[in-house]
Design an enzyme around this catalytic site. Sequence first.
Site, short mmCIF file in Angstrom:
data_model
loop_
_atom_site.label_atom_id
_atom_site.label_comp_id
_atom_site.label_asym_id
_atom_site.label_seq_id
_atom_site.Cartn_x
_atom_site.Cartn_y
_atom_site.Cartn_z
N CYS A 1 34.35 67.64 11.69
CA CYS A 1 35.73 67.17 11.57
C CYS A 1 36.53 67.84 12.68
O CYS A 1 36.08 68.80 13.28
CB CYS A 1 36.32 67.56 10.23
SG CYS A 1 35.33 66.99 8.84
N ARG B 1 35.23 63.95 17.02
CA ARG B 1 34.50 64.80 16.07
C ARG B 1 34.33 64.13 14.70
O ARG B 1 33.57 64.61 13.86
CB ARG B 1 35.25 66.12 15.87
CG ARG B 1 35.43 66.91 17.13
CD ARG B 1 36.14 68.21 16.84
NE ARG B 1 35.38 69.03 15.93
CZ ARG B 1 34.41 69.85 16.28
NH1 ARG B 1 34.08 69.97 17.54
NH2 ARG B 1 33.77 70.57 15.38
N TRP C 1 34.97 63.52 9.19
CA TRP C 1 33.66 62.87 9.13
C TRP C 1 33.11 63.30 7.78
O TRP C 1 32.77 64.47 7.57
CB TRP C 1 32.77 63.35 10.27
CG TRP C 1 31.46 62.65 10.38
CD1 TRP C 1 31.21 61.49 11.04
CD2 TRP C 1 30.21 63.08 9.83
NE1 TRP C 1 29.88 61.16 10.92
CE2 TRP C 1 29.24 62.11 10.19
CE3 TRP C 1 29.81 64.17 9.07
CZ2 TRP C 1 27.90 62.21 9.81
CZ3 TRP C 1 28.48 64.27 8.69
CH2 TRP C 1 27.54 63.29 9.06
N ASN D 1 36.85 72.12 8.24
CA ASN D 1 35.72 71.46 8.90
C ASN D 1 34.48 72.22 8.47
O ASN D 1 34.37 73.41 8.72
CB ASN D 1 35.92 71.56 10.42
CG ASN D 1 34.67 71.20 11.20
OD1 ASN D 1 33.84 70.44 10.73
ND2 ASN D 1 34.54 71.74 12.40
N GLY D 2 33.54 71.55 7.79
CA GLY D 2 32.32 72.24 7.36
C GLY D 2 31.95 71.84 5.95
O GLY D 2 32.40 70.82 5.43
N GLU E 1 16.10 57.01 25.73
CA GLU E 1 17.54 57.21 25.84
C GLU E 1 18.26 55.86 25.96
O GLU E 1 19.32 55.65 25.35
CB GLU E 1 17.83 58.11 27.06
CG GLU E 1 19.29 58.36 27.36
CD GLU E 1 20.09 59.01 26.24
OE1 GLU E 1 19.51 59.46 25.24
OE2 GLU E 1 21.32 59.04 26.35
N LYS F 1 21.08 54.59 23.31
CA LYS F 1 22.44 54.19 23.71
C LYS F 1 22.79 52.84 23.11
O LYS F 1 23.88 52.63 22.60
CB LYS F 1 22.58 54.09 25.24
CG LYS F 1 22.65 55.37 26.04
CD LYS F 1 23.91 56.16 25.89
CE LYS F 1 23.88 57.08 24.73
NZ LYS F 1 23.28 58.36 24.80
N GLU G 1 23.25 53.07 19.26
CA GLU G 1 24.44 53.86 18.89
C GLU G 1 25.73 53.06 18.97
O GLU G 1 26.57 53.15 18.09
CB GLU G 1 24.60 55.05 19.86
CG GLU G 1 23.80 56.27 19.53
CD GLU G 1 24.03 57.38 20.56
OE1 GLU G 1 24.16 58.52 20.13
OE2 GLU G 1 24.07 57.10 21.77
N HIS H 1 -0.13 49.01 20.66
CA HIS H 1 -0.50 49.55 19.35
C HIS H 1 0.56 49.28 18.29
O HIS H 1 0.66 50.02 17.33
CB HIS H 1 -0.79 51.05 19.48
CG HIS H 1 -1.87 51.34 20.45
ND1 HIS H 1 -3.20 51.12 20.19
CD2 HIS H 1 -1.81 51.79 21.73
CE1 HIS H 1 -3.92 51.44 21.25
NE2 HIS H 1 -3.10 51.85 22.20
N LYS I 1 30.54 63.18 17.51
CA LYS I 1 30.13 63.79 18.77
C LYS I 1 29.40 65.09 18.54
O LYS I 1 28.46 65.44 19.24
CB LYS I 1 31.40 64.04 19.59
CG LYS I 1 31.16 64.60 20.96
CD LYS I 1 30.73 63.51 21.88
CE LYS I 1 30.29 64.02 23.23
NZ LYS I 1 29.28 63.11 23.80
C1 G6P Z 1 25.26 63.78 18.13
C2 G6P Z 1 25.89 63.07 19.30
C3 G6P Z 1 24.83 62.84 20.39
C4 G6P Z 1 24.21 64.16 20.79
C5 G6P Z 1 23.64 64.91 19.58
C6 G6P Z 1 23.24 66.33 19.94
O1 G6P Z 1 24.34 62.95 17.51
O2 G6P Z 1 26.43 61.83 18.90
O3 G6P Z 1 25.44 62.25 21.51
O4 G6P Z 1 23.17 63.94 21.71
O5 G6P Z 1 24.62 65.00 18.55
O6 G6P Z 1 24.41 67.03 20.29
P1 G6P Z 1 24.48 68.27 21.26
O7 G6P Z 1 25.93 68.58 21.35
O8 G6P Z 1 23.69 69.36 20.59
O9 G6P Z 1 23.88 67.88 22.55
#
Ligand code: G6P
Length: 615
Positions: free
Chosen positions: A2, A27, A75, A101-102, A488, A492, A495, A511, A610
């Site tokens: 959060c 966040r 969140w 937050n937590g 990756e 993307k 996501e 496979h 994030k």
């Molecule tokens: C979340 C974010 C991702 C990120 C991951 C790891 O899932 O949405 O974009 O890659 O966390 O985060 P970090 O800050 O440890 O790279």
Amino acid sequence: MCGIVGYIGYREAYPIVIKGLERLEYRGYDSAGVALYDGEEVHICKTKGKVSDLKEKVEGAVAITGALGLGHTRWATHGVPNDVNSHPHQSNSGDIVIIHNGIIENYASIKQELTKRGYVFHSDTDTEVLANLIEEVMKIEGVKLGKAVQIALKEVVGAYAIAVFDKKKPDEIVVARLGSPLAIGIGKDEYFIGSDASPFIEYTSNAIYLEDEEMAIIRIGREVRVRSINDDEQIDINIQNLKISLEQIEKKGYDHFMLKEIYEQPSAILDTFRGRLLPNEGIIKMSGIEDNLSKFTGANRIIVIACGTSWHAGLVAEYLFEDIARIPVEVEYASEFRYRNPVIKRDDVVIAISQSGETADTLAAIKLAKSMGAFVFGVCNVVGSSIARETNAGAYTHAGPEIGVASTKAFTTQITVLTLIALRLANAKGTLSTSDYKKCLFDLEAIPKRVDEVLEVNNQIIEIANNYSNVSNCLYLGRKYNFPVALEGALKLKEISYIHAEGYPAAEMKHGPIALIDEQMPVVVIATKKGNYEKIVSNIQEIKSRNGRIIAIVTQGDTMIKEMADFAVEIPETSEFLTPLVATIPLQLLSYHIAVMRGCNVDQPRNLAKSVTVE
Ligand code: G6P
């Protein structure tokens, strides 16, 4: 997960708090709220939805004034996102106002006890329990807010960054942290609070970052007092001078942060190797590596721990370190590593990769590895973050603030740092000839230019996105260094556009995933000239003969694959080990444009955050 914001001083708090929430929305964004004290009453406004929904609600209601305010963007962890569960929360008397937050893990037992004592709960949150616990401590122990917060937190198991005030003593905010970040901005006769410094950078560049198990009493007319929660010791305050600018965190005319961050990659990569990469001298200078060189060169193996996109950067590192420096590498999801009783030896080196430096699983995995005797090296973007502080040594990426939830420039700058390390170790171990080593340095130095060139494919990518924005599935294939790129690319797309996508090593397609291929299924194949080119050509033929549609990422001048593919995106040639830095870019753009065409919220995709500071 959060975002928390606070202000106490002489200005109107609301505009500062609401702007701060907008900046922290990366966040968490399932609900938001503010509490303002107008000199007599506390006014709370909160809502399910985004900060923009909150703004509408607040600004449509009676104007709220006051120079003391708290704000929260959520969140959800405990309780579904709705108006009642949104923060701020109040104690039963209404005096204690809190944002959090937590997660309070033992909230159920505390709630039970407080219920027995007559407390009533309106929300399903752990935070409301904490507000009432603080109130109860004040009542029973006859103490003021600061002491009550301290006593209450000693009873709490979990993680938190909190800010709390007492309506009866409105010249003070108490904050505390364990496992979630918290920064205090120091102005003249005013103080700011944020999960990071972005809510207050236009007001002050002086900040205190609380450490775990620390709390602070922020009172107008007095210096901030920091003390340890557990042993009550006063702690000397360490005021840091912030380096980020307002410009860095604004959109600079781009429609979305993600697009801006994609376009920032040439300069972010350059900033990341600036002063470290000296090709003419044949030198890589990184103090974190030099100071610990023998640990790396003598390493039995390197274990990389990370989550999400950072884990994909770790996979690239596996290829780099094994290929260039001949050091065995294992890449682990931090969340699996920490719970599976891993074997770690003293001569293992652990590299932890994290953009935010706050990911809870990565942080816990680091602590575990350290406790088992490993040397842990951090690759983080956020300066002073928990992971940066917890690791034995490290190297920052210099991507600048990354706001878009889908990571882009953090990924390529992480790969840049990992490439620098791999090359330095190759040089120290003599696994590359001097001439090859020097060539690698020059090739890396040219990468920002190559990335600039590849960004020119944007219009072509828009055309491709137009053709595929309505698909339901997508497959991404690559080999060797391009396999993590495929992963990756798929991440993307899913996501931000909510299209199901999978990344696979191209040969593994036979496979399983080949069964999915039909004329509806686009397959993105990263098929650059270096790296098993002939084999990937065969894979493309296998897809073609099953009527799959092919979007190929090829090296400039390629003719063979261009003839087979529905679309071929040409990218500039570079050394094989640097391909991920270039080949990733069109995939970022493809997911971006598809998401925009589907009307998705690119910067704030549903259910994601994030920075994942909960397990
Ligand atoms: C979340 C974010 C991702 C990120 C991951 C790891 O899932 O949405 O974009 O890659 O966390 O985060 P970090 O800050 O440890 O790279």
